[in-house]
Design an enzyme around this catalytic site. Structure first.
Site, PDB file in Angstrom:
ATOM      1  N   GLY A  11      -6.582 -32.554  28.926  1.00  0.00           N
ATOM      2  CA  GLY A  11      -5.393 -32.596  29.781  1.00  0.00           C
ATOM      3  C   GLY A  11      -5.685 -33.017  31.213  1.00  0.00           C
ATOM      4  N   LYS A 129       3.320 -24.121  17.234  1.00  0.00           N
ATOM      5  CA  LYS A 129       3.010 -24.843  18.476  1.00  0.00           C
ATOM      6  C   LYS A 129       4.250 -24.931  19.380  1.00  0.00           C
ATOM      7  CE  LYS A 129       0.611 -27.752  21.060  1.00  0.00           C
ATOM      8  NZ  LYS A 129      -0.528 -27.341  21.847  1.00  0.00           N
ATOM      9  N   LYS A 214      -4.985 -32.460  18.955  1.00  0.00           N
ATOM     10  CA  LYS A 214      -5.540 -33.752  19.374  1.00  0.00           C
ATOM     11  C   LYS A 214      -7.040 -33.876  19.140  1.00  0.00           C
ATOM     12  CE  LYS A 214      -6.574 -32.943  24.254  1.00  0.00           C
ATOM     13  NZ  LYS A 214      -6.539 -31.465  24.285  1.00  0.00           N
ATOM     14  N   LYS A 276     -11.377 -27.089  19.706  1.00  0.00           N
ATOM     15  CA  LYS A 276     -12.369 -28.110  20.087  1.00  0.00           C
ATOM     16  C   LYS A 276     -13.674 -27.893  19.309  1.00  0.00           C
ATOM     17  CE  LYS A 276     -10.490 -28.423  24.730  1.00  0.00           C
ATOM     18  NZ  LYS A 276      -9.518 -29.469  24.403  1.00  0.00           N
TER      19      LYS A 276
END
Ligand code: ADP
Ligand code: MG
Length: 313
Positions: A11, A129, A214, A276
């Site tokens: 981000g 989400k 992502k 991640k």
């Protein structure tokens, strides 16, 4: 293939805490990102970039909401495509400029990317989400009834729509992206985790209202392309166990088995670092050589093995 790296921008490569989200703010971060990535390009790596879209798609959804009595609001997949275009353009232009100034002749191209998900993914029965603007209770009830949205209350802020977060299966445009990479083009793809689509029984694709993680999409793209390194850039130089506690310990090099043990022990933030680390594991388990989690400013140093957390099999 020549050595290749997929860089998943976090981000803060586009916007930072406390900023409004003006074009000037975003472009200045993109310029800085391009300057950091230039060193990696000069090292001879073929480069693929992915990026987030949280604040940008949030702004698009809010604009839709404010204008809904004048213009028809667009569904989430189309808003996602819009965000890939606007962010892709900023990255494409600023990378072009950095290369131009450095006299490096390399094209940069953004690919509007669809990502296949399974229509039977359990995530569709359990939307988690949160996206878009906050609503008052009355509006929220109305949206649940009229739009069929699932709404949740976020403490002190109001009601918000939640959408499913299905697992990415494959990248629809992967062959096009591969051709571009092999022709030494710097490719921007899979923005915001990609536009989620499902395959119908006759083979056609339909967009769905969901958000794919992502970093997980970046791992799948990296595997689809046969890339050597997945570098996930965020705002910390390394990942830590006992994060934020007095016995916090930063990690230099860990195996997938160690990473999974730490995940099971709950060391990584649920909606932040854990996905991640999971993406990094997925990447190396499916053919990637190594995954690196570090910050934008340390990207070149981490690639040289001097900082960052490296995850291997
Ligand atoms: P993005 O850069 O993709 O926007 P996030 O902000 O969602 O990423 O996630 C990065 C954040 O995760 C870091 O700023 C950090 O505060 C947080 N975090 C949670 N757990 C850990 C951990 N164990 N080690 C390092 N950072 C962590
Ligand atoms: Mg963040």
């Amino acid at each position: 293939m020549t050595k290749s790296i997929l860089i998943a921008l976090g981000g803060n490569a586009l916007l930072q805490a406390g900023e409004k989200g003006t074009d000037k703010e975003q472009l200045s971060h993109v310029r800085e990102t391009a300057a950091c990535c230039l060193k990696i390009i000069q090292d001879g790596y073929r480069l693929i970039l992915t990026h987030g879209n949280g604040p940008q798609v949030g702004a698009i959804l809010l604009k839709n909401e404010i204008a809904k009595n004048t213009l028809p609001p667009m569904p989430l997949d189309i808003c996602g495509a819009e965000s890939q275009g606007l962010i892709g353009y900023m990255i494409q232009r600023e990378f072009y400029n950095v290369l131009e100034i450095s006299k490096i002749s390399k094209p940069v191209a953004c690919i509007l990317t669809q990502v296949l998900v399974n229509s039977h993914d359990p995530a569709f029965a359990n939307p988690t989400k949160p996206i878009g603007p906050f609503y008052k209770e009355e509006e929220s009830k109305d949206l649940e009834k009229k739009q069929g949205w699932t709404m949740v209350y976020q403490h002190g802020k109001g009601f918000r729509r939640v959408v499913p977060s299905p697992i990415p299966i494959t990248i629809v445009e992967k062959e096009v992206i591969k051709d571009l990479i092999e022709n030494d083009v710097i490719v921007i793809a899979c923005g915001g985790g990609g536009i989620p689509v499902i395959r119908e029984s006759n083979g056609t694709l339909t967009g769905v209202e969901a958000v794919i993680d992502k970093d997980r999409t970046a791992a799948v793209l990296g595997n689809n392309l046969g890339v050597d390194i997945l570098m996930i850039l965020t705002d910390v130089d390394k990942i830590a166990i006992n994060f934020g506690k007095k016995d916090q310990k930063f990690l230099d090099k860990i195996t997938v088995a160690e990473a999974k043990k730490y995940i099971a022990e709950g060391h990584f933030g649920k909606g932040s670092m854990e996905p991640k680390v999971q993406a990094a594991c997925h990447f190396v388990e499916n053919g990637g050589k190594k995954a690196i989690i570090t910050s934008l400013n340390k990207s070149k140093m981490a690639l040289d093995g001097l900082t960052g957390t490296i995850i291997t099999l």
